[in-house]
Design a protein around this motif. Structure first.
Motif, PDB file in Angstrom:
ATOM      1  N   GLU A  16       8.022  52.599 -40.755  1.00 12.70           N
ATOM      2  CA  GLU A  16       9.289  53.287 -41.010  1.00 12.70           C
ATOM      3  C   GLU A  16       9.950  53.741 -39.709  1.00 12.70           C
ATOM      4  O   GLU A  16      11.178  53.903 -39.640  1.00 12.70           O
ATOM      5  CB  GLU A  16       9.082  54.484 -41.946  1.00 12.70           C
ATOM      6  CG  GLU A  16       8.381  55.687 -41.342  1.00 12.70           C
ATOM      7  CD  GLU A  16       6.870  55.530 -41.260  1.00 12.70           C
ATOM      8  OE1 GLU A  16       6.207  56.463 -40.791  1.00 12.70           O
ATOM      9  OE2 GLU A  16       6.343  54.467 -41.667  1.00 12.70           O
ATOM     10  N   VAL A  17       9.171  53.925 -38.651  1.00 12.64           N
ATOM     11  CA  VAL A  17       9.743  54.342 -37.369  1.00 12.64           C
ATOM     12  C   VAL A  17      10.623  53.235 -36.797  1.00 12.64           C
ATOM     13  O   VAL A  17      11.773  53.463 -36.393  1.00 12.64           O
ATOM     14  CB  VAL A  17       8.623  54.718 -36.377  1.00 12.64           C
ATOM     15  CG1 VAL A  17       9.213  54.991 -34.994  1.00 12.64           C
ATOM     16  CG2 VAL A  17       7.850  55.928 -36.883  1.00 12.64           C
ATOM     17  N   ALA A  28      13.817  52.956 -38.889  1.00 13.93           N
ATOM     18  CA  ALA A  28      14.789  54.024 -38.624  1.00 13.93           C
ATOM     19  C   ALA A  28      15.446  53.845 -37.266  1.00 13.93           C
ATOM     20  O   ALA A  28      16.635  54.138 -37.092  1.00 13.93           O
ATOM     21  CB  ALA A  28      14.105  55.381 -38.715  1.00 13.93           C
ATOM     22  N   ASN A  29      14.685  53.343 -36.295  1.00 16.63           N
ATOM     23  CA  ASN A  29      15.225  53.170 -34.943  1.00 16.63           C
ATOM     24  C   ASN A  29      16.318  52.118 -34.871  1.00 16.63           C
ATOM     25  O   ASN A  29      17.199  52.170 -34.002  1.00 16.63           O
ATOM     26  CB  ASN A  29      14.107  52.797 -33.969  1.00 16.63           C
ATOM     27  CG  ASN A  29      13.238  53.989 -33.595  1.00 16.63           C
ATOM     28  OD1 ASN A  29      13.459  55.104 -34.064  1.00 16.63           O
ATOM     29  ND2 ASN A  29      12.247  53.751 -32.758  1.00 16.63           N
ATOM     30  N   ARG A  46      18.466  57.112 -41.214  1.00 12.38           N
ATOM     31  CA  ARG A  46      17.071  57.539 -41.075  1.00 12.38           C
ATOM     32  C   ARG A  46      16.573  58.171 -42.374  1.00 12.38           C
ATOM     33  O   ARG A  46      15.438  57.942 -42.808  1.00 12.38           O
ATOM     34  CB  ARG A  46      16.945  58.537 -39.924  1.00 12.38           C
ATOM     35  CG  ARG A  46      15.503  58.914 -39.585  1.00 12.38           C
ATOM     36  CD  ARG A  46      15.444  59.994 -38.531  1.00 12.38           C
ATOM     37  NE  ARG A  46      16.098  61.208 -38.972  1.00 12.38           N
ATOM     38  CZ  ARG A  46      15.562  62.081 -39.824  1.00 12.38           C
ATOM     39  NH1 ARG A  46      14.364  61.862 -40.332  1.00 12.38           N
ATOM     40  NH2 ARG A  46      16.212  63.165 -40.176  1.00 12.38           N
ATOM     41  N   ASP A  93      13.388  57.349 -44.837  1.00 13.98           N
ATOM     42  CA  ASP A  93      12.455  58.380 -45.304  1.00 13.98           C
ATOM     43  C   ASP A  93      12.370  58.377 -46.825  1.00 13.98           C
ATOM     44  O   ASP A  93      11.287  58.513 -47.401  1.00 13.98           O
ATOM     45  CB  ASP A  93      12.893  59.759 -44.806  1.00 13.98           C
ATOM     46  CG  ASP A  93      12.692  59.928 -43.310  1.00 13.98           C
ATOM     47  OD1 ASP A  93      11.971  59.097 -42.709  1.00 13.98           O
ATOM     48  OD2 ASP A  93      13.258  60.881 -42.740  1.00 13.98           O
ATOM     49  N   VAL A 113       3.463  60.962 -36.291  1.00 16.75           N
ATOM     50  CA  VAL A 113       4.306  60.349 -35.274  1.00 16.75           C
ATOM     51  C   VAL A 113       3.993  60.891 -33.893  1.00 16.75           C
ATOM     52  O   VAL A 113       4.663  60.566 -32.927  1.00 16.75           O
ATOM     53  CB  VAL A 113       5.815  60.579 -35.593  1.00 16.75           C
ATOM     54  CG1 VAL A 113       6.185  59.844 -36.838  1.00 16.75           C
ATOM     55  CG2 VAL A 113       6.135  62.067 -35.722  1.00 16.75           C
ATOM     56  N   CYS A 117      13.311  51.767 -26.545  1.00 14.92           N
ATOM     57  CA  CYS A 117      13.026  51.430 -27.947  1.00 14.92           C
ATOM     58  C   CYS A 117      13.326  49.971 -28.269  1.00 14.92           C
ATOM     59  O   CYS A 117      13.169  49.547 -29.422  1.00 14.92           O
ATOM     60  CB  CYS A 117      13.823  52.347 -28.882  1.00 14.92           C
ATOM     61  SG  CYS A 117      13.244  54.049 -28.903  1.00 14.92           S
ATOM     62  N   ASP A 163       7.649  51.706 -31.214  1.00 14.93           N
ATOM     63  CA  ASP A 163       7.032  52.375 -32.351  1.00 14.93           C
ATOM     64  C   ASP A 163       7.105  53.896 -32.256  1.00 14.93           C
ATOM     65  O   ASP A 163       6.398  54.611 -32.975  1.00 14.93           O
ATOM     66  CB  ASP A 163       5.558  51.949 -32.471  1.00 14.93           C
ATOM     67  CG  ASP A 163       5.418  50.477 -32.806  1.00 14.93           C
ATOM     68  OD1 ASP A 163       6.243  49.975 -33.597  1.00 14.93           O
ATOM     69  OD2 ASP A 163       4.513  49.819 -32.264  1.00 14.93           O
ATOM     70  N   PRO A 218       9.583  57.320 -32.555  1.00 13.11           N
ATOM     71  CA  PRO A 218      10.871  57.723 -33.118  1.00 13.11           C
ATOM     72  C   PRO A 218      11.944  57.862 -32.040  1.00 13.11           C
ATOM     73  O   PRO A 218      11.711  58.450 -30.978  1.00 13.11           O
ATOM     74  CB  PRO A 218      10.566  59.075 -33.783  1.00 13.11           C
ATOM     75  CG  PRO A 218       9.120  59.003 -34.121  1.00 13.11           C
ATOM     76  CD  PRO A 218       8.485  58.209 -33.011  1.00 13.11           C
ATOM     77  N   GLN A 223      14.577  59.660 -31.817  1.00  8.67           N
ATOM     78  CA  GLN A 223      14.966  61.021 -31.445  1.00  8.67           C
ATOM     79  C   GLN A 223      14.028  61.585 -30.382  1.00  8.67           C
ATOM     80  O   GLN A 223      14.451  62.295 -29.475  1.00  8.67           O
ATOM     81  CB  GLN A 223      14.971  61.940 -32.674  1.00  8.67           C
ATOM     82  CG  GLN A 223      15.917  61.485 -33.767  1.00  8.67           C
ATOM     83  CD  GLN A 223      15.214  60.684 -34.825  1.00  8.67           C
ATOM     84  OE1 GLN A 223      14.400  59.792 -34.528  1.00  8.67           O
ATOM     85  NE2 GLN A 223      15.502  60.996 -36.075  1.00  8.67           N
ATOM     86  N   ARG A 224      12.727  61.266 -30.503  1.00  3.14           N
ATOM     87  CA  ARG A 224      11.772  61.761 -29.519  1.00  3.14           C
ATOM     88  C   ARG A 224      12.012  61.111 -28.151  1.00  3.14           C
ATOM     89  O   ARG A 224      11.961  61.774 -27.115  1.00  3.14           O
ATOM     90  CB  ARG A 224      10.338  61.513 -29.968  1.00  3.14           C
ATOM     91  CG  ARG A 224       9.309  62.127 -29.009  1.00  3.14           C
ATOM     92  CD  ARG A 224       7.925  61.564 -29.236  1.00  3.14           C
ATOM     93  NE  ARG A 224       7.487  61.795 -30.589  1.00  3.14           N
ATOM     94  CZ  ARG A 224       6.423  61.192 -31.126  1.00  3.14           C
ATOM     95  NH1 ARG A 224       5.723  60.331 -30.400  1.00  3.14           N
ATOM     96  NH2 ARG A 224       6.065  61.435 -32.361  1.00  3.14           N
TER      97      ARG A 224
END
Length: 696
Positions: A382-383, A386-387, A561, A565, A624, A659, A682, A684, A686-687
């Motif tokens: 899912e990461v 979402a990316n 995103r 989720d 994560v 990413c 892999d 997220p 945002q991180r």
């Protein structure tokens, strides 16, 4: 959702939060509602066509409701499951209604397949797209103007260029059918900017009525569609997206076990009955998985956007014709594909949303027989999903460049979105969305797209062409012929110069060019499309506008995103998947299906075949990790900055690089080949972005 207003040629139209959706009252454009006798006559013809041309013994109940509303002249919304016969709801009425039926469809392959299918039924259906030849183009419009064909498929963007009104030439339009109508809502999972402008067409072409169709519309998307086309509740037909023959399963597996689990679902040789469709997220995964399956004795087909149009057509044709084949495809595959005997739909990687999942599993079991729908879920998938949505996030640098370009434009101007996006580091879809957003904020009005280059090849002498063209076009045709200049690829005409020199407005020149081409006196090739805009108000506070656009883009990213989720929670929920699917789309279902992985795990179907159940999903949230992306990733970014300091001034671009998300600048400088590209694929987004902001 906040609401505002923007003035468009003297009238105020509503503006949505993400982009403008113009609500139109089509009652004034509708053909007179048929009386009882006319409706009865239409239904008699409809029943005859259903059996004799379409080969169906009876209507499905929902189909009958939709067609009844259409035959009575009502604006209608049909939300029907994939494989439930939505296309029949406009194909059959098109042969009964007095004028032309226009179908807006997002994919060329879908249009082509439906036209070929109707041809086998003896029904003339036509399409206009970039793949048809000049001769086919001419014959298409001749058939439409002569009344020999009453059904035309078009992509949405074709309506908004300067050529289409000239080609249409006043043909009356009885019905506008909008396929995949969820694309017009900002809340839809396949949002497309061109779809937002479709309501304008009703006014512009005085269209009698509209029919919006989709398989995947949540309640909020239904609301947007109904508002845009003034569709009443009683003319909205909605069914739950789940079909009982689809057996929904989810297995949580380790990444090194996924291939083995997949092989267990693929019986070899004579044991395999029916086709198998395997969905993956990335092109590289499709190619790697195909190679792996070939090593196990399978011969899978592969379909993704990296193939040429001809290659994709060949793969799709072979898949449709082969009874037991396996196809590995990205989400580029499947829309409009009507293969009844798909027995397995396997998500090697998860879908991008519940709506996408519903569409993709809906391609299985269209013959009503059981279809196994299996998701092999590896924690962390899912990461990456979402990316993907972060690829279209605009940097402040790109937004500043865009606003500066717009401030320097005259009151009316034309832009090549592809060229501009390449220059300011924005993808064409991202830039198109921003321009629509600027219209919604009241800064711009969209104009019809025009072409910079017109190439004309006369088929006869100038005298013959001017003698045989329409009398009302004689002056314009003579002006065009006199202005032709020999180029490397035939004759070109500069319409700006011709319009000024001969004092003939551009619209009249275009009408003469198109109608003379339809008559067959010359052929036309238009290139170098330019999107037109008109300034509605000046940009007085550019910094504030840039922040508004940046914030809105980030909100869109967060929505995507959240969809990922929602899908992750749906697949791992302890309750029946069929109940969860119905709830997501606004339907109420209380009885468990007894066949999904959740039902097996709860013991409600303990007597069923345990091999179908798989492993019970772990309900914990996927880990994560902490807030760091690692020293090696930071070092990789530092090395890339040293090599390309001008490309990474914004932390957003740094995060995209780490990413593995492409941008126009990355493609220009081939940064996908850099050893640091995608090292955080892999992690997220945002991180990664936060880490890059701290390092900046």
């Amino acid at each position: 959702m906040t609401r505002g207003g923007v003035h468009d040629e003297g009238r105020c139209v509503p503006v949505g939060w993400a982009a403008i959706i113009v609500s139109v009252n089509t009652a004034e454009h509708q053909n007179a509602y048929p009386d009882q006798e006319e409706t009865r006559s239409r239904w008699q013809t409809a029943d005859e066509l259903l059996a004799e041309r379409f080969g169906h013994p009876r209507w499905l109940p929902a189909q009958r409701k939709v067609v009844d509303a259409v035959l009575r002249g009502q604006n209608t919304l049909a939300v029907l499951p994939t494989g439930h016969g939505k296309s029949l709801c406009y194909q059959l009425p098109s042969q009964i209604l007095p004028g032309l039926t226009l179908v807006i469809s997002p994919l060329v392959s879908l249009m082509k397949d439906q036209c070929e299918s109707l041809a086998r039924k003896g029904i003339e259906a036509l399409r206009i797209d970039q793949t048809i030849s000049a001769t086919e183009f001419q014959q298409t419009w001749k058939k439409l103007h002569s009344g020999r064909a009453k059904l035309l498929y078009l992509a949405p963007e074709r309506f908004f260029n300067e050529r289409f009104p000239a080609q249409l030439g006043g043909l009356p339009i009885s019905l506008l059918a909008i396929d995949e109508a969820h694309c017009m809502s900002q809340w839809g999972h396949h949002f497309r900017p061109d779809y937002l402008r479709i309501p304008e067409l009703v006014d512009r072409y005085q269209i009698g009525q509209t029919l919006a169709l989709t398989a995947t519309a949540t309640p909020i998307v239904v609301r947007d569609i109904r508002k845009a086309f003034s569709i009443n509740t009683q003319h909205t037909v909605r069914l739950s997206p789940h079909r009982s023959n689809l057996r929904l399963q989810c297995r949580v597996v380790e990444s090194d076990q996924r291939d083995r689990m997949l092989l267990e679902q693929l019986p070899a040789g004579r044991k395999r009955r029916g086709a198998t469709l395997i969905y993956v997220t990335r092109r590289s995964t499709a190619d790697q998985l195909a190679e792996s399956l070939c090593g196990e004795g399978f011969e899978p087909l592969v379909y993704h956007a990296g193939l040429s149009p001809a290659q994709r057509d060949d793969v799709q044709r072979e898949f449709l014709q082969s009874p037991n084949t396996i196809l590995i495809g990205t989400i580029a595959f499947g829309m409009g594909v009507d293969k009844p005997d798909i027995r397995r739909v396997i998500h090697y990687n998860p879908s991008q949303s519940i709506e996408a999942y519903s569409q993709e599993i809906g391609r299985g079991g269209r013959d009503g027989k059981p279809c196994q729908c299996e998701t092999l879920y590896v924690r962390g998938d899912e990461v990456a999903l979402a990316n993907l949505a972060a690829g279209d996030l605009p940097s402040v640098t790109s937004l500043r460049s865009l606003v500066e370009r717009l401030q320097g434009q005259p009151d009316r101007f034309y832009l090549s979105l592809g060229k501009l996006g390449w220059e300011i580091n924005l993808s064409t879809p991202a830039l198109a969305t921003l321009m629509i957003r600027l219209q919604g904020l009241g800064y711009l009005r969209c104009l019809p797209m025009r072409y910079d280059t017109y190439r004309i090849t006369p088929r006869f002498t100038n005298d013959v062409i001017t003698d045989r063209c329409r009398p009302e076009h004689a002056d314009a045709v003579a002006a065009v012929l006199a202005s032709l200049a020999k180029g490397r690829r035939g004759f070109r005409v500069n319409l700006v110069v011709t319009a000024e020199q001969y004092r003939i407005d551009r619209e009249h020149l275009i009408a003469a060019i198109e109608q003379t081409a339809i008559a067959g006196w010359w052929t036309v090739d238009a290139a170098d499309s330019m999107h037109g805009y008109e300034r509605a108000k000046p940009i007085k506070r550019p910094k504030s506008l840039i922040e508004t656009l940046r914030r809105h883009a980030m909100e869109q990213f967060e929505q995507n995103r959240e969809r990922v989720d929602d899908l992750t929670c749906f697949l791992q929920q302890p309750d029946c998947l069929a109940i969860g699917l119905a709830k997501h789309f606004g339907h109420r279902r209380t009885r468990p299906c007894g066949r999904c992985s959740a039902c097996f795990a709860s013991g409600s179907a303990a007597t069923a075949d345990s091999a179908m159940a798989g492993a019970s999903p772990d309900r914990d949230e996927p880990a994560v990790g902490g807030g760091s992306i690692g020293r090696s990733a930071i070092a990789a970014m530092e090395n890339a900055i040293k090599r390309h300091p001008d490309l990474f001034s914004d932390p957003l671009d740094q995060a995209k690089f780490l990413c593995g998300l492409s941008t126009p600048f990355f493609r220009r400088f081939r940064l996908a080949q850099d050893p640091g590209y995608g090292v955080c694929v892999d992690v997220p987004f945002q991180r990664v972005l936060s880490a890059c902001q701290r390092e900046a």
